[in-house]
Design an enzyme around this catalytic site. Structure first.
Site, PDB file in Angstrom:
ATOM      1  N   TRP A  42      29.780  38.419  15.486  1.00 21.30           N
ATOM      2  CA  TRP A  42      30.499  39.410  15.517  1.00 21.30           C
ATOM      3  C   TRP A  42      31.608  40.173  14.883  1.00 21.30           C
ATOM      4  CZ3 TRP A  42      35.196  38.001  15.582  1.00 21.30           C
ATOM      5  CH2 TRP A  42      35.530  36.508  15.740  1.00 21.30           C
TER       6      TRP A  42
ATOM      7  N   LYS B  69      19.165  40.150  17.371  1.00 23.45           N
ATOM      8  CA  LYS B  69      20.466  39.828  18.804  1.00 23.45           C
ATOM      9  C   LYS B  69      21.256  39.552  17.614  1.00 23.45           C
ATOM     10  CE  LYS B  69      21.997  37.285  21.089  1.00 23.45           C
ATOM     11  NZ  LYS B  69      23.599  37.522  21.601  1.00 23.45           N
TER      12      LYS B  69
ATOM     13  N   GLY C  46      26.349  32.033  12.565  1.00 20.95           N
ATOM     14  CA  GLY C  46      27.558  31.632  13.690  1.00 20.95           C
ATOM     15  C   GLY C  46      28.209  30.302  12.701  1.00 20.95           C
TER      16      GLY C  46
ATOM     17  N   GLU D 209      23.636  30.795   8.117  1.00 18.16           N
ATOM     18  CA  GLU D 209      24.850  30.323   7.516  1.00 18.16           C
ATOM     19  C   GLU D 209      25.742  30.309   8.414  1.00 18.16           C
ATOM     20  OE1 GLU D 209      25.833  31.360   4.578  1.00 18.16           O
ATOM     21  OE2 GLU D 209      23.533  32.160   3.723  1.00 18.16           O
ATOM     22  N   LEU D 210      26.883  29.312   8.111  1.00 20.16           N
ATOM     23  CA  LEU D 210      27.817  28.412   9.387  1.00 20.16           C
ATOM     24  C   LEU D 210      29.167  29.149   9.062  1.00 20.16           C
ATOM     25  CD1 LEU D 210      25.414  25.852  10.013  1.00 20.16           C
ATOM     26  CD2 LEU D 210      25.481  28.398  11.013  1.00 20.16           C
TER      27      LEU D 210
ATOM     28  N   GLU E   9      37.291  24.659  11.864  1.00 22.41           N
ATOM     29  CA  GLU E   9      37.645  26.517  11.756  1.00 22.41           C
ATOM     30  C   GLU E   9      38.511  27.330  12.874  1.00 22.41           C
ATOM     31  OE1 GLU E   9      33.827  28.373  12.161  1.00 22.41           O
ATOM     32  OE2 GLU E   9      34.418  29.540   9.985  1.00 22.41           O
TER      33      GLU E   9
HETATM   34  P1  NDP Z   1      28.672  31.810  18.039  1.00 25.78           P
HETATM   35  O1  NDP Z   1      28.068  30.709  17.184  1.00 25.78           O
HETATM   36  O2  NDP Z   1      29.374  32.008  18.903  1.00 25.78           O
HETATM   37  O3  NDP Z   1      27.297  33.743  17.337  1.00 25.78           O
HETATM   38  C1  NDP Z   1      26.956  33.867  16.718  1.00 25.78           C
HETATM   39  C2  NDP Z   1      25.875  34.436  17.275  1.00 25.78           C
HETATM   40  O4  NDP Z   1      24.747  32.940  18.096  1.00 25.78           O
HETATM   41  C3  NDP Z   1      25.813  35.196  18.908  1.00 25.78           C
HETATM   42  O5  NDP Z   1      25.088  36.363  18.261  1.00 25.78           O
HETATM   43  C4  NDP Z   1      25.594  34.411  20.193  1.00 25.78           C
HETATM   44  O6  NDP Z   1      25.277  35.794  20.880  1.00 25.78           O
HETATM   45  C5  NDP Z   1      24.378  33.055  19.528  1.00 25.78           C
HETATM   46  N1  NDP Z   1      24.097  32.806  20.288  1.00 25.78           N
HETATM   47  C6  NDP Z   1      24.952  31.502  21.103  1.00 25.78           C
HETATM   48  N2  NDP Z   1      24.348  31.284  21.644  1.00 25.78           N
HETATM   49  C7  NDP Z   1      23.275  31.095  21.279  1.00 25.78           C
HETATM   50  C8  NDP Z   1      21.835  30.267  22.139  1.00 25.78           C
HETATM   51  N3  NDP Z   1      21.484  29.092  22.177  1.00 25.78           N
HETATM   52  N4  NDP Z   1      20.823  30.315  21.057  1.00 25.78           N
HETATM   53  C9  NDP Z   1      20.665  31.726  20.205  1.00 25.78           C
HETATM   54  N5  NDP Z   1      21.514  32.591  19.844  1.00 25.78           N
HETATM   55  C10 NDP Z   1      23.105  32.066  20.723  1.00 25.78           C
HETATM   56  O7  NDP Z   1      29.401  32.593  16.534  1.00 25.78           O
HETATM   57  P2  NDP Z   1      30.981  33.849  17.089  1.00 25.78           P
HETATM   58  O8  NDP Z   1      30.200  35.099  17.065  1.00 25.78           O
HETATM   59  O9  NDP Z   1      31.913  33.209  17.592  1.00 25.78           O
HETATM   60  O10 NDP Z   1      30.794  34.288  15.260  1.00 25.78           O
HETATM   61  C11 NDP Z   1      32.207  33.499  14.433  1.00 25.78           C
HETATM   62  C12 NDP Z   1      30.875  32.213  13.509  1.00 25.78           C
HETATM   63  O11 NDP Z   1      30.765  32.656  12.658  1.00 25.78           O
HETATM   64  C13 NDP Z   1      32.436  31.386  13.304  1.00 25.78           C
HETATM   65  O12 NDP Z   1      32.316  30.023  12.918  1.00 25.78           O
HETATM   66  C14 NDP Z   1      31.807  31.668  11.678  1.00 25.78           C
HETATM   67  O13 NDP Z   1      32.930  31.185  10.279  1.00 25.78           O
HETATM   68  C15 NDP Z   1      30.773  32.225  11.218  1.00 25.78           C
HETATM   69  N6  NDP Z   1      30.278  33.039  10.489  1.00 25.78           N
HETATM   70  C16 NDP Z   1      29.143  32.442   9.346  1.00 25.78           C
HETATM   71  C17 NDP Z   1      29.313  33.237   8.226  1.00 25.78           C
HETATM   72  C18 NDP Z   1      28.804  32.955   6.954  1.00 25.78           C
HETATM   73  O14 NDP Z   1      28.318  34.223   6.231  1.00 25.78           O
HETATM   74  N7  NDP Z   1      28.801  31.843   6.963  1.00 25.78           N
HETATM   75  C19 NDP Z   1      29.496  34.952   8.333  1.00 25.78           C
HETATM   76  C20 NDP Z   1      30.194  35.087   9.448  1.00 25.78           C
HETATM   77  C21 NDP Z   1      31.099  34.556  10.585  1.00 25.78           C
HETATM   78  P3  NDP Z   1      26.741  35.770  22.068  1.00 25.78           P
HETATM   79  O15 NDP Z   1      27.655  36.785  21.382  1.00 25.78           O
HETATM   80  O16 NDP Z   1      26.133  36.881  22.987  1.00 25.78           O
HETATM   81  O17 NDP Z   1      26.336  34.613  22.095  1.00 25.78           O
END
Ligand code: NDP
Length: 495
Positions: A154, A178, A231, A253-254, A388
């Site tokens: 997000w 998604k 995420g 990308e985590l 984090e």
């Molecule tokens: P999440 O891991 O909670 O969610 C990421 C995405 O995965 C969302 O679209 C989420 O949907 C989806 N998701 C959740 N559960 C599942 C599942 N079981 N199967 C498939 N998809 C799923 O992360 P956040 O959205 O909270 O983002 C923050 C994180 O992202 C931080 O850890 C940050 O460091 C990382 N990030 C990494 C970046 C990089 O380039 N390395 C850049 C930006 C952020 P839903 O929202 O509907 O749950």
């Protein structure tokens, strides 16, 4: 309900509700109030999207297009994004609460991804192998994978999408996004531009809903060839496991716990700005946040004083005002998580020298605001230094010499980015070589580009996005052997 914007999903070139008609609310983090309704897709919608993307990959106009025509479509899309950048930036601010100053700049920059990868589309060349076999012509082709799935976080929905969609379409794949349930609006607005650009139906689809519902259903759908995920480390690990059950290609990308290291020979005025931009920009909600500030013991106290002087003047408030410097946290769970980590740090014995809780300033209204927070006296073993937070919380850790700085910097499970502040070129190069991170910034922080590979070491991810390398993760290599011999030799022996 009249004031709500009612969005639909974009599947197979059509705007559609969830199959069961369910919706969920999207909130404005500044007001804490809902403003839009988003379709809550589930397995049936995942199936529709996956089939649409697969059909568009295998039939219709898309697979017939020449590479330069795919490139031209991507460049047209780039121009449309540039045209609507301001409008979409405002929608994003309403939906994810990031500063308009940052989002407007980001939206103006995103077209470059589509120009760059559009330009690469017709430069994907195989090789002629100077084969050791007699009377044989041997060459390689790089071919697309099929329907690819992009799951985005997000914090920067359209930027993270550009990292994935640009190379995926340039390579000839089709795509489903998604978006995060917290910020689906901008991706749906973006889909309107894809439609206007004239991409064939099903080439780009947006499937909205919750991660554990439509997200998971897409990850395991047999029509999906690849999953590109941004995420958290926790969800990324789960997605990786689920995709592995079907041997899908995955890039991840985590998260991160990036060190920002200031040596005693640094230009301290610049380093203070670098430390601030590392943690308080984007309210700390950035994967590359420099959330651990490593300070050489000789400059530790004066640096903290300067940091406090600057950080305590940060203007909080309405993210849609150009002069706001720290906005709200994007989601209620994230808000609680950040506040919880502040309590954890206090409980671990770190000293809170700035902020340390909810922001109760009048200009913050009912929004989800956390005071910019700085802890000193942090030990790298503490949870506040290892986990984090994804919020405006900085841990300051002192060090004695280069080896100790390096040891502390690398002593985390993550390895996304690192900052080094020094005027000594030998030290800068040595640190760049020895830091375990996918990106190292020297005397700067938070610089990214469409042309520079980006990704994590260790548990910060798998694979690279951006740059020429990225396109290869959306291609597979085929080797072609053509015999030029007049007859087939001994059929019982391998050639
Ligand atoms: P999440 O891991 O909670 O969610 C990421 C995405 O995965 C969302 O679209 C989420 O949907 C989806 N998701 C959740 N559960 C599942 C599942 N079981 N199967 C498939 N998809 C799923 O992360 P956040 O959205 O909270 O983002 C923050 C994180 O992202 C931080 O850890 C940050 O460091 C990382 N990030 C990494 C970046 C990089 O380039 N390395 C850049 C930006 C952020 P839903 O929202 O509907 O749950």
């Amino acid at each position: 309900m009249a004031e709500f914007v009612r969005y639909k999903m974009f599947i197979g070139g059509k705007w559609t509700d969830a199959a069961d008609g369910e919706v969920f609310e999207s909130f404005n983090p500044f007001t804490g109030k809902p403003w839009a309704l988003i379709p809550r897709g589930k397995a049936e919608d995942a199936n529709r999207a996956a089939e649409a993307a697969h059909t568009a990959f295998t039939t219709g106009d898309w697979p017939k297009l020449k590479a330069f025509q795919r490139g031209a479509l991507l460049r047209k899309l780039a121009d449309l994004i540039a045209r609507d950048a301001e409008r979409i930036a405002h929608i994003e601010v309403r939906d994810n609460g990031k500063l308009i100053a940052e989002m407007a700049g980001q939206l103006r920059y995103i077209p470059q991804w589509y120009h760059y990868f559009g330009g690469l589309a017709d430069k994907i060349e195989g090789a002629v192998i100077p084969t050791d076999k007699a009377e044989m012509f041997n060459f390689t082709r790089h071919e697309p994978l099929g329907a690819c799935l992009g799951i985005t976080a997000w914090n920067s929905p359209l930027l993270l999408l550009a990292y994935k969609l640009g190379p995926a379409l340039a390579a000839g794949n089709t795509f489903i996004c998604k978006p995060s349930e917290f910020t689906s609006a901008s991706t749906l607005e973006f889909a309107k531009l894809v439609e206007e650009a004239g991409f064939p139906p099903g080439v780009f689809n947006v499937a909205t809903g919750f991660g554990n519902e439509i997200g998971d259903a897409l990850v395991v759908h047999p029509r999906i060839a690849k999953v590109a995920f941004t995420g958290s480390e926790r969800t990324g690990t789960k997605v990786y496991e689920r995709a592995a059950s079907q041997l899908k290609r995955v890039t991840l990308e985590l998260g991160g716990k990036s060190p920002n290291i200031v040596f005693d020979d640094a230009d301290l005025d610049n380093a203070v700005k670098g430390a601030i931009s590392g943690i308080f920009a984007a309210t700390g909600q950035t994967c590359v946040a420099g959330s651990r500030l490593l300070l050489h013991e000789k400059i530790h106290n004066q640096f903290v004083d300067r940091l406090l002087a600057l950080a305590s003047t940060a203007k909080m408030g309405d993210p849609s005002h150009m002069d706001t410097q720290v906005g709200p946290v994007t989601t209620p769970p994230q808000y609680e998580k950040v506040l919880n980590y502040i309590e954890i740090a206090k409980g671990e014995g770190a000293t809170c020298v700035l902020g340390g809780g909810r922001a109760k300033r009048p200009e913050c209204g009912d929004g989800w605001f956390v005071e910019p927070t700085i802890f000193t006296g942090v030990d790298n073993k503490m949870r506040i230094a290892q986990e984090e937070v994804f919020g405006p919380v900085l841990s300051v850790i002192p060090f004695r010499d280069d080896d100790e700085a390096l040891h502390i910097a690398n002593d985390v499970m993550y390895g996304l980015a690192a900052g080094v502040w020094t005027q000594n070129i030998r030290r800068a190069l040595a640190m760049s070589e020895r830091l375990q991170a996918g990106t190292v910034w020297v005397n700067t922080y938070r610089a990214i580009s469409y042309m520079t590979p980006f990704g994590g070491y260790k548990r910060s991810g798998l694979g690279r996005e951006n740059g020429q390398e990225a396109i290869m993760s959306y291609l597979q290599t085929k080797a072609v052997w053509i015999s030029t011999a007049t007859d087939v030799p001994n059929p019982f022996v391998m050639r």
